[in-house]
Design a protein around this motif. Structure first.
Motif, short mmCIF file in Angstrom:
data_model
loop_
_atom_site.label_atom_id
_atom_site.label_comp_id
_atom_site.label_asym_id
_atom_site.label_seq_id
_atom_site.Cartn_x
_atom_site.Cartn_y
_atom_site.Cartn_z
N LEU A 82 -18.89 5.00 -109.40
CA LEU A 82 -20.34 5.22 -109.35
C LEU A 82 -20.67 6.71 -109.33
N SER A 83 -19.87 7.49 -108.59
CA SER A 83 -20.10 8.92 -108.51
C SER A 83 -19.90 9.58 -109.88
N VAL A 84 -18.81 9.21 -110.56
CA VAL A 84 -18.55 9.77 -111.89
C VAL A 84 -19.68 9.41 -112.84
N PHE A 85 -20.12 8.15 -112.77
CA PHE A 85 -21.18 7.70 -113.67
C PHE A 85 -22.45 8.53 -113.50
N PHE A 86 -22.89 8.74 -112.26
CA PHE A 86 -24.14 9.47 -112.03
C PHE A 86 -24.01 10.97 -112.32
N HIS A 87 -22.77 11.49 -112.39
CA HIS A 87 -22.57 12.90 -112.71
C HIS A 87 -22.21 13.12 -114.18
N MET A 88 -22.23 12.05 -114.97
CA MET A 88 -21.92 12.20 -116.39
C MET A 88 -22.99 13.04 -117.08
N PRO A 89 -22.58 14.02 -117.90
CA PRO A 89 -23.57 14.83 -118.62
C PRO A 89 -24.40 14.01 -119.60
N GLU A 90 -23.79 12.95 -120.14
CA GLU A 90 -24.48 12.10 -121.10
C GLU A 90 -24.08 10.65 -120.87
N ARG A 91 -25.03 9.75 -121.01
CA ARG A 91 -24.74 8.31 -120.87
C ARG A 91 -25.31 7.59 -122.09
N ASN A 92 -24.53 6.69 -122.65
CA ASN A 92 -25.02 5.86 -123.74
C ASN A 92 -24.93 4.39 -123.33
N ILE A 93 -25.24 3.47 -124.24
CA ILE A 93 -25.23 2.05 -123.90
C ILE A 93 -23.84 1.58 -123.48
N TYR A 94 -22.81 2.20 -124.06
CA TYR A 94 -21.43 1.87 -123.69
C TYR A 94 -21.18 2.20 -122.21
N SER A 95 -21.67 3.36 -121.77
CA SER A 95 -21.51 3.77 -120.37
C SER A 95 -22.23 2.81 -119.43
N TRP A 96 -23.48 2.52 -119.76
CA TRP A 96 -24.27 1.63 -118.91
C TRP A 96 -23.64 0.23 -118.84
N ASN A 97 -23.16 -0.27 -119.97
CA ASN A 97 -22.54 -1.60 -119.98
C ASN A 97 -21.29 -1.64 -119.11
N ILE A 98 -20.54 -0.55 -119.09
CA ILE A 98 -19.33 -0.51 -118.26
C ILE A 98 -19.69 -0.62 -116.78
N ILE A 99 -20.60 0.24 -116.31
CA ILE A 99 -20.89 0.26 -114.88
C ILE A 99 -21.63 -1.00 -114.44
N ILE A 100 -22.56 -1.50 -115.27
CA ILE A 100 -23.27 -2.74 -114.93
C ILE A 100 -22.30 -3.91 -114.93
N GLY A 101 -21.39 -3.93 -115.93
CA GLY A 101 -20.43 -5.03 -116.01
C GLY A 101 -19.47 -5.05 -114.84
N GLU A 102 -18.99 -3.90 -114.43
CA GLU A 102 -18.04 -3.85 -113.32
C GLU A 102 -18.69 -4.33 -112.02
N PHE A 103 -19.93 -3.94 -111.78
CA PHE A 103 -20.61 -4.42 -110.57
C PHE A 103 -21.00 -5.89 -110.70
N SER A 104 -21.32 -6.33 -111.90
CA SER A 104 -21.66 -7.74 -112.11
C SER A 104 -20.48 -8.64 -111.80
N ARG A 105 -19.28 -8.18 -112.12
CA ARG A 105 -18.08 -8.98 -111.87
C ARG A 105 -17.53 -8.79 -110.46
N SER A 106 -18.10 -7.89 -109.70
CA SER A 106 -17.64 -7.63 -108.34
C SER A 106 -18.43 -8.47 -107.35
N ASN A 107 -18.27 -8.15 -106.09
CA ASN A 107 -19.03 -8.86 -105.05
C ASN A 107 -20.36 -8.20 -104.76
N PHE A 108 -20.82 -7.34 -105.67
CA PHE A 108 -22.08 -6.62 -105.47
C PHE A 108 -23.01 -6.81 -106.67
#
Length: 499
Positions: A82-108
């Motif tokens: 999560l920290s790396v994601f929010f400090h990324m200089p640039e985010r695209n749909i691929y980035s968002w899908n990764i972080i949303i998907g990982e949390f969707s499959r987790s217990n959060f």
């Protein structure tokens, strides 16, 4: 992997990291992408993270997104991913899908929904047909039905409802909330259906007690030449158990053994559960004994089967063995034990088990209170049973009250039976069995006039009792795709492997 091999791997890793090949930028990106993908542990990953930060490569959205993913794969979703994601200089749909998907499959899953809101409101990135299934899964996991319907509306608005990925996720979401009619409407509207969509609909009917509709979907699935696998077999076994289709369940069992003699955990549990529900405990126990891996579901299914059937000695033996193996019982396990105690008249053991439920992290539900009340009432401890339901932290339902009324009739306690039966009738005034139970109590006490009054009241209220009936398979049918897999058609050696 031994220590020497690990040291060698680490040395190779650091040597390649310190001396990257001199090449074009695209080759360098591919090189570091490969290193990130093969990073063996979080420590190595942090060194790669540091190297990317000291170069301009961290600005590459592909590498920084891969870093987010790999931290999650090494169980560092929070705080590192999560920290790396929010400090990324640039985010695209691929980035968002990764972080949303990982949390969707987790217990959060709520965090996945929060991130999607951030994406929608604070970025110029719009969701695609990979984002929306992840969000729908998170909505289903968090129990947010209203939000799920809103996301469905967004899918329609953006034109993604016709996507197979999105449609399958929508069907799964509605099935999770028990909205089978809505799921079926979506299913029927799809011009093309893939394996995931078919199995989502079949599993939905199986999980929510609609075996006939599940069988209909399965027949259509076979007609569409969709390949069958273990997921389909598990759903079909659930359908067979719900309907008591023993022959068809045996055929599926035989089909599974033809393909692999070693049953996996989920498949083995499904077969045991099917035989238990078809009241064939000997088969269930034999399959249970052949399973290489067993979990709490395996043990609980068999314990519940023996407990409800009155084989309390076997149920208790299994329970003791389960505890010795260090498996923590769940709600189903305790229901089976309390039922076994009720059939065996083991009141002290039932009291002890009921008190220890909290020690195992299990909160008693109405079905547990009903089983405990039944145990007390069957043993003639009617006053204690009445105090027990009065002290319940939740309102007793018909099953709890009915257990005590049955005990009153068994032990000829007219006064209490009349009082509790009155509560039962007020709770379920439309159920004929409650009136019949009260009428029988009056008749057993010799108060035939009162018994007749109850019968007349039933007529005045237009409450009629359906005649009892038995259900057997007079003309059995075969499930398509399993016609030749009935174990009874196999050789004696194959039969011995199953039964």
């Amino acid at each position: 992997m031994n220590a020497r091999a690990t040291t060698s791997l680490a040395g190779k890793f650091y040597s390649t990291l310190s001396c990257p090949p001199i090449s074009t930028e695209s080759s360098l990106i591919s090189y570091y992408f490969s290193l990130l993908h093969s990073s063996p542990n979080p420590r190595h990953l942090r060194h790669l993270h540091a190297r990317l930060l000291t170069t301009s490569l961290y600005n590459n959205v592909i590498l920084s997104s891969k870093l987010v993913l790999m931290y999650s794969r090494h169980h560092r979703l929070t705080p590192d991913s999560l920290s790396v994601f929010f400090h990324m200089p640039e985010r695209n749909i691929y980035s968002w899908n990764i972080i949303i998907g990982e949390f969707s499959r987790s217990n959060f899953p709520e965090k996945a929904i929060y991130l999607f809101r951030q994406m929608w409101g604070n970025s110029g990135v719009r969701p695609d047909d990979h984002t929306l299934p992840l969000v729908l899964r998170a909505c289903a996991g968090s129990g947010a039905l209203t939000l799920s319907v809103s996301v469905h509306g967004l899918c329609v608005k953006m034109g993604w409802e016709a996507s197979l990925f999105v449609a399958s996720a929508l069907v799964f979401m509605y099935v999770t909330f028990g909205k089978l009619r809505d799921a079926r409407v979506l299913f029927d509207q799809m011009p093309k259906r893939d394996y995931v969509l078919w199995t989502a609909m079949l599993a939905g009917y199986a999980q929510h007690g609609e075996p006939t509709l599940g069988l209909e979907v399965f027949r259509q699935m076979v007609d569409s030449v969709v390949e069958l696998d273990w997921v389909v077999a598990v759903s079909l076994l659930l359908v067979c158990g719900q309907s008591g289709w023993l022959k068809q369940g045996k055929s599926i069992h035989g089909w599974c053994l033809r393909r692999d003699s070693k049953l996996g955990l989920n498949l083995g549990n499904a077969i045991v559960d099917m035989y238990v529900k078809c009241s064939t405990l000997s088969y269930a126990h034999r399959v249970f004994n052949t399973m290489n891996e067993k979990d709490v579901i395996s043990w609980s299914s068999l314990i519940l089967g023996y407990g409800l059937s009155g084989n309390f000695s076997i149920a208790l033996k299994l329970f003791d063995e389960m505890l010795v193996r260090g498996i923590n019982p769940n709600a189903v396990t305790f229901l089976g034990i309390l039922s076994a105690c009720a059939h065996g008249g083991l009141v002290e053991l039932a009291r002890s088990c009921f008190k220890t439920m909290h020690d195992h992290g299990v909160t008693p539900e109405l079905k547990h209170y009903a089983a405990m009340a039944d145990c007390l009432a069957r043993s003639g401890l009617l006053e204690e049973a009445e105090r027990f339901i009065e002290e319940m932290p939740i309102e007793p339902d018909a099953a709890v009250l009915g257990a005590i009324v049955t005990g009153c009739r068994l032990h000829n306690n007219f006064e209490m039976g009349e009082r509790i039966a009155g509560k039962l009738i007020r709770l379920e005034p439309e159920k004929a069995g409650n009136y019949v139970l009260l009428s029988d109590i009056y008749a057993a006490a010799g108060k035939f006039d009162e018994s007749e009054k109850v019968r007349k009241l039933m007529k005045e209220l237009h409450v009629s009792k359906l005649p009892g009936r038995s259900l057997i398979e007079l003309q059995s049918f075969s499930l398509p795709g399993f016609e030749s897999d009935d174990p009874r058609r196999e050789s004696s050696s194959f039969k011995s492997r199953i039964f």
